[in-house]
Design an enzyme around this catalytic site. Structure first.
Site, PDB file in Angstrom:
ATOM      1  N   ASN A  54       1.168  -1.151   0.175  1.00 11.54           N
ATOM      2  CA  ASN A  54       0.092  -0.023   0.169  1.00 11.54           C
ATOM      3  C   ASN A  54       0.733   1.065   0.248  1.00 11.54           C
ATOM      4  O   ASN A  54       2.111   1.902   1.184  1.00 11.54           O
ATOM      5  CB  ASN A  54      -0.850   0.047   0.703  1.00 11.54           C
ATOM      6  CG  ASN A  54      -1.937   0.768   1.590  1.00 11.54           C
ATOM      7  OD1 ASN A  54      -1.654   2.260   0.232  1.00 11.54           O
ATOM      8  ND2 ASN A  54      -2.337   0.860   2.947  1.00 11.54           N
ATOM      9  N   LYS A  63      -0.340   4.296  -0.300  1.00 10.12           N
ATOM     10  CA  LYS A  63      -0.581   5.859   0.218  1.00 10.12           C
ATOM     11  C   LYS A  63      -0.834   6.663  -1.210  1.00 10.12           C
ATOM     12  O   LYS A  63      -0.551   6.480  -2.131  1.00 10.12           O
ATOM     13  CB  LYS A  63       0.013   5.862   1.418  1.00 10.12           C
ATOM     14  CG  LYS A  63      -0.293   4.400   2.921  1.00 10.12           C
ATOM     15  CD  LYS A  63       0.106   4.481   3.899  1.00 10.12           C
ATOM     16  CE  LYS A  63      -0.162   3.774   4.961  1.00 10.12           C
ATOM     17  NZ  LYS A  63      -0.714   3.964   6.214  1.00 10.12           N
ATOM     18  N   HIS A  90      -9.475   0.290   5.091  1.00 12.97           N
ATOM     19  CA  HIS A  90      -8.228   0.798   5.397  1.00 12.97           C
ATOM     20  C   HIS A  90      -8.822   1.698   6.541  1.00 12.97           C
ATOM     21  O   HIS A  90      -9.521   2.717   6.682  1.00 12.97           O
ATOM     22  CB  HIS A  90      -7.460   1.372   3.958  1.00 12.97           C
ATOM     23  CG  HIS A  90      -6.333   1.168   4.970  1.00 12.97           C
ATOM     24  ND1 HIS A  90      -6.084   2.466   6.262  1.00 12.97           N
ATOM     25  CD2 HIS A  90      -5.123   0.703   5.064  1.00 12.97           C
ATOM     26  CE1 HIS A  90      -5.079   2.342   6.271  1.00 12.97           C
ATOM     27  NE2 HIS A  90      -4.357   1.360   5.521  1.00 12.97           N
ATOM     28  N   GLU A  99      -7.355   4.202   7.570  1.00  7.70           N
ATOM     29  CA  GLU A  99      -7.196   5.851   6.921  1.00  7.70           C
ATOM     30  C   GLU A  99      -8.631   6.441   6.410  1.00  7.70           C
ATOM     31  O   GLU A  99      -9.380   7.502   6.183  1.00  7.70           O
ATOM     32  CB  GLU A  99      -5.746   5.497   6.401  1.00  7.70           C
ATOM     33  CG  GLU A  99      -4.848   5.678   7.105  1.00  7.70           C
ATOM     34  CD  GLU A  99      -3.120   5.436   6.239  1.00  7.70           C
ATOM     35  OE1 GLU A  99      -3.577   5.362   5.140  1.00  7.70           O
ATOM     36  OE2 GLU A  99      -2.541   4.652   7.198  1.00  7.70           O
ATOM     37  N   GLU A 132      -5.724  -4.925  10.705  1.00 11.68           N
ATOM     38  CA  GLU A 132      -4.264  -4.224  10.870  1.00 11.68           C
ATOM     39  C   GLU A 132      -4.363  -2.635  12.299  1.00 11.68           C
ATOM     40  O   GLU A 132      -5.326  -2.648  11.741  1.00 11.68           O
ATOM     41  CB  GLU A 132      -4.485  -3.214   9.523  1.00 11.68           C
ATOM     42  CG  GLU A 132      -4.073  -3.471   7.417  1.00 11.68           C
ATOM     43  CD  GLU A 132      -3.405  -2.377   7.266  1.00 11.68           C
ATOM     44  OE1 GLU A 132      -2.387  -2.882   6.794  1.00 11.68           O
ATOM     45  OE2 GLU A 132      -4.074  -1.557   7.043  1.00 11.68           O
ATOM     46  N   GLY A 151       1.985   2.849  10.903  1.00 15.53           N
ATOM     47  CA  GLY A 151       2.767   3.629  10.934  1.00 15.53           C
ATOM     48  C   GLY A 151       3.354   3.867  12.386  1.00 15.53           C
ATOM     49  O   GLY A 151       3.915   5.291  11.695  1.00 15.53           O
ATOM     50  N   SER A 159       2.862  -1.474  10.642  1.00 17.99           N
ATOM     51  CA  SER A 159       4.520  -1.353  10.891  1.00 17.99           C
ATOM     52  C   SER A 159       5.175  -2.725  10.345  1.00 17.99           C
ATOM     53  O   SER A 159       6.146  -2.631  11.182  1.00 17.99           O
ATOM     54  CB  SER A 159       4.311  -0.800  11.470  1.00 17.99           C
ATOM     55  OG  SER A 159       3.583   0.122  12.365  1.00 17.99           O
TER      56      SER A 159
END
Ligand code: PEP
Length: 252
Positions: free
Chosen positions: A8, A10, A95, A97, A166, A172, A210
Site C-alpha cells: 500500500n 498510500k 482501510h 485511514e 490491521e 505507521g 509497521s
C-alpha cells in the site's frame, strides 16, 4: 497454500519514483522466479501505467479506493467499473485511514465490496481495533462488528477475497503486533469467517501495521498469518523484497 502480499503506497511517490519501484519489484520477482501472489496499490494516477508495466508480471495492480457504480455525479471519485475497465484487479476496502479520515462506515463499505466483486474485482477487506479499544478489552467485539456489518448475508465471492488484520495502533507507528497478538486475532478472524459461511481454511488472512523485514519471518511463521499488507516498508524495493523472501521462507 495460503500466501499473499500487498504493497500500500498510500499518497506517496512522484511518477519517476513509482516507475523505478515498480520496475525493481518486477525484476526482483523475475530474478527469483517467484510465483508468490502480490499486489501493488499505487496512488490512482499511476494505475494505468502500472497495469501496462506489469501486464506480463506475477505482480498485480490494485486501487486504494473505489466508489460503487459505473458513472455518476460523485466529484472526485473513481468508480469500481472504471477501475475494472482499465485492468485493475484488486481494490482495498475498509482501510482504517478511510474509516478515520473519510468517515467510511459499514453500510458504505458493504456496498463497495459487493459492487467491486460484481464488477470482477478482488477485494482486500481491512479490519482493526484502535489502541483505546484494545486497552478496554474490546478487540474481538470490534472486529466481529467490522466483519458482520460488511460480510454477513451478502453473496461474497470468497475466491476473490482477502482479509487484512490491521490494528490501528500499529499502522505507521513503528510498533507492530507481536506474533502472539497477531496469531490470536488471526485465528479469531478465521473462526468468524467460518461462522459467516466462508471457506475459512482457504482464505488468506494477512497482517498489516509497521511490518518490517526484521519482524516478517516471525510473524509469517504463525499458522494463521498468511502474509502481509505493507505500507511504509513497501516504498523501498529492497525491504518489500525481503518481506516477500521471509514469507516464502516461513511457508517453505
Ligand atoms: C497500511 O497502511 O496498510 C500499513 C500497514 O502501513 P504501515 O506498514 O506503514 O504501518
Amino acid at each position: 497454500m495460503r500466501q499473499f502480499l500487498a504493497a500500500n503506497w498510500k499518497m506517496h511517490l512522484y511518477p519517476i519514483e513509482a516507475l523505478h519501484l515498480t520496475t525493481a519489484l518486477h525484476k526482483g520477482w523475475e530474478r527469483h522466479g517467484w510465483t508468490l501472489p502480490a499486489v501493488l496499490f499505487p496512488p490512482a494516477i499511476y494505475l494505468r501505467e502500472l497495469v501496462a508495466l506489469l501486464s506480463n508480471s506475477r505482480l498485480q495492480v490494485g486501487a486504494q479506493n473505489g466508489y460503487p457504480g459505473e458513472f455518476g455525479a460523485f466529484t472526485g471519485e473513481v468508480s469500481m467499473a472504471q477501475l475494472a475497465h482499465i485492468g485493475v484487479k484488486w481494490v482495498l476496502i475498509g482501510h482504517s485511514e478511510r474509516r478515520q479520515h473519510f468517515g467510511e462506515t459499514g453500510p458504505l463499505l458493504r456496498r463497495k465490496l459487493q459492487d467491486a466483486q460484481q464488477r470482477g474485482l478482488s477485494v482486500i477487506y481491512c479490519v482493526g481495533e484502535t489502541l483505546a479499544q484494545r486497552e478496554a478489552g474490546q478487540t474481538f467485539d470490534v472486529l466481529q462488528v467490522q466483519l458482520e456489518e460488511v460480510l454477513s448475508d451478502g453473496a461474497i465471492a470468497w475466491d476473490r477475497f482477502v482479509l487484512a488484520y490491521e490494528p490501528v495502533w500499529a499502522i505507521g507507528t513503528g510498533v507492530h503486533a507481536t506474533p502472539q497478538q497477531a496469531q490470536e486475532v488471526h485465528a479469531f478472524l478465521r473462526a468468524q469467517l467460518a461462522r459467516l459461511g466462508a471457506p475459512a481454511e482457504g482464505i488468506c488472512v494477512v497482517y498489516g501495521g509497521s511490518l518490517k523485514p526484521s519482524a516478517a519471518l516471525e510473524l509469517f511463521s504463525q499458522p494463521d498469518v498468511d502474509g502481509g499488507l505493507v505500507g511504509g516498508a513497501s516504498l523501498e524495493a529492497s525491504s518489500f523484497l525481503q518481506i516477500a523472501q521471509a514469507l516464502l521462507q516461513a511457508r517453505s
